[in-house]
Scaffold this active site. Structure first.
Site, PDB file in Angstrom:
ATOM      1  N   SER A   1       1.217  -1.676  -0.267  1.00  0.00           N
ATOM      2  CA  SER A   1       0.264  -0.070  -0.073  1.00  0.00           C
ATOM      3  C   SER A   1       0.740   1.573  -0.195  1.00  0.00           C
ATOM      4  CB  SER A   1      -0.784   0.098   1.148  1.00  0.00           C
ATOM      5  OG  SER A   1       0.037  -0.347   2.287  1.00  0.00           O
ATOM      6  N   THR A   2       2.305   1.288   0.609  1.00  0.00           N
ATOM      7  CA  THR A   2       3.228   2.125   0.421  1.00  0.00           C
ATOM      8  C   THR A   2       3.421   2.687  -1.074  1.00  0.00           C
ATOM      9  OG1 THR A   2       3.145   1.786   2.528  1.00  0.00           O
ATOM     10  CG2 THR A   2       4.227   3.408   1.596  1.00  0.00           C
TER      11      THR A   2
ATOM     12  N   GLY B   1       8.051  -0.443   0.779  1.00  0.00           N
ATOM     13  CA  GLY B   1       7.918  -0.276   1.660  1.00  0.00           C
ATOM     14  C   GLY B   1       8.219  -1.480   2.642  1.00  0.00           C
TER      15      GLY B   1
ATOM     16  N   ASP C   1       7.648  -4.357   6.412  1.00  0.00           N
ATOM     17  CA  ASP C   1       6.787  -5.185   7.323  1.00  0.00           C
ATOM     18  C   ASP C   1       7.239  -4.590   8.296  1.00  0.00           C
ATOM     19  OD1 ASP C   1       4.526  -5.787   6.056  1.00  0.00           O
ATOM     20  OD2 ASP C   1       5.961  -7.294   5.475  1.00  0.00           O
TER      21      ASP C   1
ATOM     22  N   GLY D   1       7.607  -9.100   3.033  1.00  0.00           N
ATOM     23  CA  GLY D   1       6.584 -10.533   2.276  1.00  0.00           C
ATOM     24  C   GLY D   1       5.499 -10.534   2.717  1.00  0.00           C
TER      25      GLY D   1
ATOM     26  N   GLU E   1      11.018  -9.070  -4.849  1.00  0.00           N
ATOM     27  CA  GLU E   1      11.519  -7.494  -4.338  1.00  0.00           C
ATOM     28  C   GLU E   1      12.685  -6.991  -3.660  1.00  0.00           C
ATOM     29  OE1 GLU E   1       7.245  -5.555  -1.998  1.00  0.00           O
ATOM     30  OE2 GLU E   1       8.547  -7.727  -0.869  1.00  0.00           O
TER      31      GLU E   1
ATOM     32  N   LYS F   1       6.151   0.901  11.818  1.00  0.00           N
ATOM     33  CA  LYS F   1       7.570  -0.330  10.916  1.00  0.00           C
ATOM     34  C   LYS F   1       8.479  -0.234  11.583  1.00  0.00           C
ATOM     35  CE  LYS F   1       3.939  -1.360   8.126  1.00  0.00           C
ATOM     36  NZ  LYS F   1       4.313  -1.408   6.200  1.00  0.00           N
TER      37      LYS F   1
HETATM   38  O1  LIG Z   1       6.994  -6.967   1.010  1.00  0.00           O
HETATM   39  C1  LIG Z   1       6.173  -6.305   0.794  1.00  0.00           C
HETATM   40  C2  LIG Z   1       5.163  -7.435   0.081  1.00  0.00           C
HETATM   41  O2  LIG Z   1       5.593  -8.125  -0.248  1.00  0.00           O
HETATM   42  C3  LIG Z   1       5.860  -4.935   1.103  1.00  0.00           C
HETATM   43  O3  LIG Z   1       6.269  -4.188   1.151  1.00  0.00           O
HETATM   44  C4  LIG Z   1       5.068  -4.417   2.723  1.00  0.00           C
HETATM   45  O4  LIG Z   1       4.276  -6.136   3.064  1.00  0.00           O
HETATM   46  C5  LIG Z   1       5.123  -3.349   3.327  1.00  0.00           C
HETATM   47  O5  LIG Z   1       3.508  -3.323   2.538  1.00  0.00           O
HETATM   48  P1  LIG Z   1       2.687  -1.915   3.767  1.00  0.00           P
HETATM   49  O6  LIG Z   1       3.323  -0.310   3.094  1.00  0.00           O
HETATM   50  O7  LIG Z   1       1.457  -2.609   2.403  1.00  0.00           O
HETATM   51  O8  LIG Z   1       2.419  -1.820   4.716  1.00  0.00           O
END
Ligand SMILES: O=C(CO)[C@H](O)[C@H](O)COP(=O)(O)O
EC number: 5.3.1.6
Length: 232
Positions: free
Chosen positions: A30-31, A84, A86, A97, A105, A123
Site C-alpha cells: 500500500s505504501t 515499503g 513490514d 513479504g 522485491e 514499522k
Molecule cells: O513487503 C511487502 C510486500 O511483499 C510490502 O512492502 C510490505 O508488506 C509493506 O506493505 P504496506 O506498505 O502495505 O504496509
C-alpha cells in the site's frame, strides 16, 4: 493525519530523490502504491523514467498510472528502488513479504544502487521479529523444508509457530513465482543476518523476508513529521 496519508507523505519524500532519466525499482504494497501513483503524475508532467515492477499487482498499478516499464533482462542496473517494509530496525535490516512479493522485491533491490524504504513510523522497531517472518517455499517436499527451517531457527536461537499462508478465500496463497509462503511467528530475532544465511541454505526455501544490508535509507512518516534515516 491517518495512516494512509502518512504513507503518501513518505512516498512523496522518496520521490524527491528521483531524477530525469533514472531507472527505478517499483515496490509492492500500500505504501509503494502511493509512490507509483505520485510517480505517474510526474511522468504525465514530462519526467522521463523507466521502472521495473516487483509484482504483477505493481505492474498493473504502474500501467494504470502511465509509468513506462522494463525488465532486468533489458537493462543492467537500477538507480533507486523505492519499496515499503513490514519492519525496519536501526541497522535498516527489514522484514518484508507481508504482501507476498519478497522474491521479486529482493531481486530488484539487489539490482539497485540504492534502496529507499518508505513507511509510516509504526514499522520502526528496535528488534525484528514481531511481524511474522515470511519464507517462500517450493510446495514439493514441504514437510522436509519445514523441518529444515525449524532446525535453522533452533541454530539461530529462535522458535515459533509456522503456518502456510492462505488467501482471503481460504485457498493457499500462491506467489507470482508459483510458490507458497510459510509465515513464522518468531517474536524476536536477535541475529537476523545469521538467520538469513541459515534460511538461504535450505533446499526448498526459495527466499525469505529478511532483507539484510539492502536498504540504503528509510523514510518514516509519523505524527511529528518525516524522519530520513541513512544506513550507517
Ligand atoms: O513487503 C511487502 C510486500 O511483499 C510490502 O512492502 C510490505 O508488506 C509493506 O506493505 P504496506 O506498505 O502495505 O504496509
Amino acid at each position: 493525519m491517518n495512516m494512509d496519508q502518512l504513507k503518501r507523505q513518505a512516498a512523496a519524500r522518496a520521490l524527491e530523490e528521483v531524477r530525469d532519466g533514472m531507472q527505478l525499482g517499483l515496490g509492492t504494497g500500500s505504501t509503494a502504491k502511493h509512490f507509483v501513483e505520485l510517480l505517474g503524475e510526474r511522468v504525465a508532467a514530462g519526467l522521463n523514467v523507466i521502472g521495473v515492477p516487483t509484482s504483477e499487482a505493481t505492474r498493473a498499478d504502474a500501467e494504470r498510472c502511465g509509468v513506462p516499464l522494463t525488465t532486468l533482462d533489458e537493462i543492467d542496473h537500477l538507480d533507486i528502488t523505492v519499496d515499503g517494509a513490514d519492519e525496519i530496525d536501526p541497522e535498516l535490516n527489514l522484514i518484508k513479504g507481508g504482501g507476498g512479493a519478497l522474491l521479486r522485491e529482493k531481486i530488484v533491490a539487489a539490482a539497485s544502487d540504492r534502496m529507499i524504504v518508505i513507511a509510516d513510523d509504526t514499522k520502526w522497531v528496535p528488534t525484528l521479529g514481531r511481524f511474522p517472518l515470511p519464507v517462500e517455499v517450493i510446495p514439493f517436499g514441504l514437510g522436509a523444508t519445514r523441518r529444515g527451517i525449524e532446525k535453522a531457527f533452533a541454530e539461530c536461537g529462535v522458535s515459533g509457530q509456522m503456518a502456510v499462508r492462505r488467501a482471503k478465500d481460504g485457498h493457499v496463497f500462491v506467489t507470482d513465482g508459483g510458490h507458497w509462503i510459510v509465515d513464522a511467528q518468531l517474536g524476536r530475532i536477535a541475529d537476523p543476518a545469521s538467520l538469513a544465511k541459515a534460511l538461504s541454505a535450505i533446499p526448498g526455501v526459495v527466499e525469505h523476508g529478511l532483507f539484510i544490508g539492502l536498504a540504503s535509507s528509510a523514510v518514516l512518516a509519523g505524527g511529528e513529521g518525516i524522519r530520513v534515516i541513512e544506513r550507517r
